[in-house]
Design a protein around this motif. Structure first.
Motif, PDB file in Angstrom:
ATOM      1  N   MET A   1       8.924   3.852  11.116  1.00  0.00           N
ATOM      2  CA  MET A   1       8.886   5.318  11.027  1.00  0.00           C
ATOM      3  C   MET A   1       9.309   5.949  12.343  1.00  0.00           C
ATOM      4  O   MET A   1      10.031   6.952  12.358  1.00  0.00           O
ATOM      5  N   SER A   2       8.915   5.360  13.471  1.00  0.00           N
ATOM      6  CA  SER A   2       9.286   5.917  14.770  1.00  0.00           C
ATOM      7  C   SER A   2      10.774   5.701  15.051  1.00  0.00           C
ATOM      8  O   SER A   2      11.430   6.528  15.684  1.00  0.00           O
ATOM      9  N   ASP A   3      11.303   4.581  14.508  1.00  0.00           N
ATOM     10  CA  ASP A   3      12.723   4.273  14.686  1.00  0.00           C
ATOM     11  C   ASP A   3      13.573   5.182  13.797  1.00  0.00           C
ATOM     12  O   ASP A   3      14.731   5.432  14.096  1.00  0.00           O
TER      13      ASP A   3
ATOM     14  N   GLU B   1       0.846  -1.186   0.000  1.00  0.00           N
ATOM     15  CA  GLU B   1       0.000   0.000   0.000  1.00  0.00           C
ATOM     16  C   GLU B   1       0.886   1.243   0.000  1.00  0.00           C
ATOM     17  O   GLU B   1       1.911   1.293   0.682  1.00  0.00           O
ATOM     18  N   THR B   2       0.482   2.241  -0.767  1.00  0.00           N
ATOM     19  CA  THR B   2       1.281   3.452  -0.931  1.00  0.00           C
ATOM     20  C   THR B   2       1.597   4.118   0.407  1.00  0.00           C
ATOM     21  O   THR B   2       2.680   4.672   0.598  1.00  0.00           O
ATOM     22  N   GLN B   3       0.680   4.018   1.357  1.00  0.00           N
ATOM     23  CA  GLN B   3       0.896   4.650   2.660  1.00  0.00           C
ATOM     24  C   GLN B   3       2.076   4.046   3.425  1.00  0.00           C
ATOM     25  O   GLN B   3       2.606   4.661   4.353  1.00  0.00           O
ATOM     26  N   HIS B   4       2.525   2.833   3.020  1.00  0.00           N
ATOM     27  CA  HIS B   4       3.635   2.178   3.708  1.00  0.00           C
ATOM     28  C   HIS B   4       4.944   2.246   2.917  1.00  0.00           C
ATOM     29  O   HIS B   4       5.966   1.705   3.368  1.00  0.00           O
ATOM     30  N   VAL B   5       4.921   2.911   1.762  1.00  0.00           N
ATOM     31  CA  VAL B   5       6.110   2.958   0.909  1.00  0.00           C
ATOM     32  C   VAL B   5       7.262   3.705   1.590  1.00  0.00           C
ATOM     33  O   VAL B   5       8.421   3.312   1.486  1.00  0.00           O
ATOM     34  N   GLU B   6       6.956   4.779   2.318  1.00  0.00           N
ATOM     35  CA  GLU B   6       8.018   5.528   2.991  1.00  0.00           C
ATOM     36  C   GLU B   6       8.737   4.648   4.014  1.00  0.00           C
ATOM     37  O   GLU B   6       9.967   4.685   4.151  1.00  0.00           O
ATOM     38  N   ALA B   7       7.980   3.837   4.741  1.00  0.00           N
ATOM     39  CA  ALA B   7       8.586   2.920   5.710  1.00  0.00           C
ATOM     40  C   ALA B   7       9.455   1.884   5.000  1.00  0.00           C
ATOM     41  O   ALA B   7      10.547   1.539   5.474  1.00  0.00           O
ATOM     42  N   LEU B   8       8.983   1.391   3.856  1.00  0.00           N
ATOM     43  CA  LEU B   8       9.769   0.433   3.085  1.00  0.00           C
ATOM     44  C   LEU B   8      11.074   1.072   2.612  1.00  0.00           C
ATOM     45  O   LEU B   8      12.136   0.442   2.656  1.00  0.00           O
TER      46      LEU B   8
ATOM     47  N   ALA C   1       0.823  -2.217   8.731  1.00  0.00           N
ATOM     48  CA  ALA C   1       0.653  -0.897   9.343  1.00  0.00           C
ATOM     49  C   ALA C   1       1.455  -0.783  10.638  1.00  0.00           C
ATOM     50  O   ALA C   1       2.134   0.225  10.891  1.00  0.00           O
ATOM     51  N   ALA C   2       1.415  -1.825  11.466  1.00  0.00           N
ATOM     52  CA  ALA C   2       2.159  -1.814  12.724  1.00  0.00           C
ATOM     53  C   ALA C   2       3.657  -1.828  12.466  1.00  0.00           C
ATOM     54  O   ALA C   2       4.424  -1.104  13.124  1.00  0.00           O
ATOM     55  N   ALA C   3       4.097  -2.638  11.500  1.00  0.00           N
ATOM     56  CA  ALA C   3       5.520  -2.705  11.170  1.00  0.00           C
ATOM     57  C   ALA C   3       6.003  -1.372  10.612  1.00  0.00           C
ATOM     58  O   ALA C   3       7.100  -0.898  10.945  1.00  0.00           O
ATOM     59  N   ALA C   4       5.166  -0.733   9.766  1.00  0.00           N
ATOM     60  CA  ALA C   4       5.532   0.556   9.192  1.00  0.00           C
ATOM     61  C   ALA C   4       5.634   1.624  10.274  1.00  0.00           C
ATOM     62  O   ALA C   4       6.555   2.440  10.277  1.00  0.00           O
ATOM     63  N   ALA C   5       4.694   1.618  11.207  1.00  0.00           N
ATOM     64  CA  ALA C   5       4.702   2.600  12.292  1.00  0.00           C
ATOM     65  C   ALA C   5       5.965   2.456  13.136  1.00  0.00           C
ATOM     66  O   ALA C   5       6.581   3.449  13.545  1.00  0.00           O
ATOM     67  N   SER C   6       6.382   1.224  13.379  1.00  0.00           N
ATOM     68  CA  SER C   6       7.594   0.976  14.152  1.00  0.00           C
ATOM     69  C   SER C   6       8.825   1.494  13.420  1.00  0.00           C
ATOM     70  O   SER C   6       9.708   2.114  14.015  1.00  0.00           O
TER      71      SER C   6
END
Length: 217
Positions: free
Chosen positions: A209-211, A10-17, A202-207
């Protein structure tokens, strides 16, 4: 030959990737804006279906075209036991007039796409490339400036590496090992095998991004 696996995110998780890939690869990303033209042969060129892809990276100062012919995938027990697809592939630089040549040979335009995103190129047991891109279609022939998303909210991830008939098992193993790090965000599988998105992305991406991508694996 090349080894390849694909997936969607999902595009919303691309930054985390991107943050994860930056930490894993240790290299800077490269922006991509690929104009891709797919041609297929007509009956007068033989009974075997053939597909040619013409690629041009519009992000480059000089628009150079590449012709890519993707052959059949490796079959048999050995192919089934590895988690990546191994297929033949021939690639070469060509002039901007090559489209006329293929039309003259009898090839027909099947479709064209615009892939917009980024890529990481790095060495990790093999020369691996990770490409993340949105797929867009042209409303008019060759009108790249008017391209619209095919699947809004979803981007395609490809992991590829060149291989030979002698070393494809080692390359496949290196790719599989690397792809395990991406598992929290996306499923990667052989092309044509749809696995969908990761429910816990979503949870993995949030982690991540916070890291802030500070953890190098």
């Amino acid at each position: 030959m090349e080894c390849i696996v694909q997936g969607i995110i999902e595009t919303q998780h691309v930054e985390a990737l991107e943050i994860l890939l930056q930490g894993l690869c240790g290299v800077h990303r490269e922006r991509l804006r690929i104009h891709e033209i797919c041609l297929k042969n007509s009956p007068n060129l033989g009974n075997v279906a053939s597909e040619i892809r013409l690629l041009c990276d519009l992000e480059q100062t000089e628009h150079m075209w590449t012709v890519k012919h993707v052959g059949g995938a490796m079959r048999g027990a050995g192919a089934e036991q590895i988690s990546v697809l191994v297929r033949t592939m021939v690639e070469s630089k060509v002039s901007k007039n090559v489209l006329r040549l293929f039309y003259a040979l009898g090839y027909k335009l099947d479709h064209e796409l615009l892939r917009v995103g980024f890529a990481f190129h790095f060495l990790r047991g093999a020369q691996i490339t990770v490409t993340v891109s949105s797929i867009n279609k042209m409303l008019k022939l060759h009108a790249t400036d008017e391209a619209v998303p095919v699947t809004p909210g979803i981007q395609v991830v490809e992991v590829t590496a060149p291989a030979t008939s002698e070393n494809y098992t080692e390359v496949a193993a290196a790719m599989s090992s690397f792809c395990e790090y991406l598992a929290p965000l996306l499923h990667l599988s052989k092309p044509g095998v749809s696995t969908g998105v990761v429910a816990t992305a979503a949870a993995a991406a949030a982690s991540l991004m916070s890291d802030g991508g500070g953890t190098t694996l």
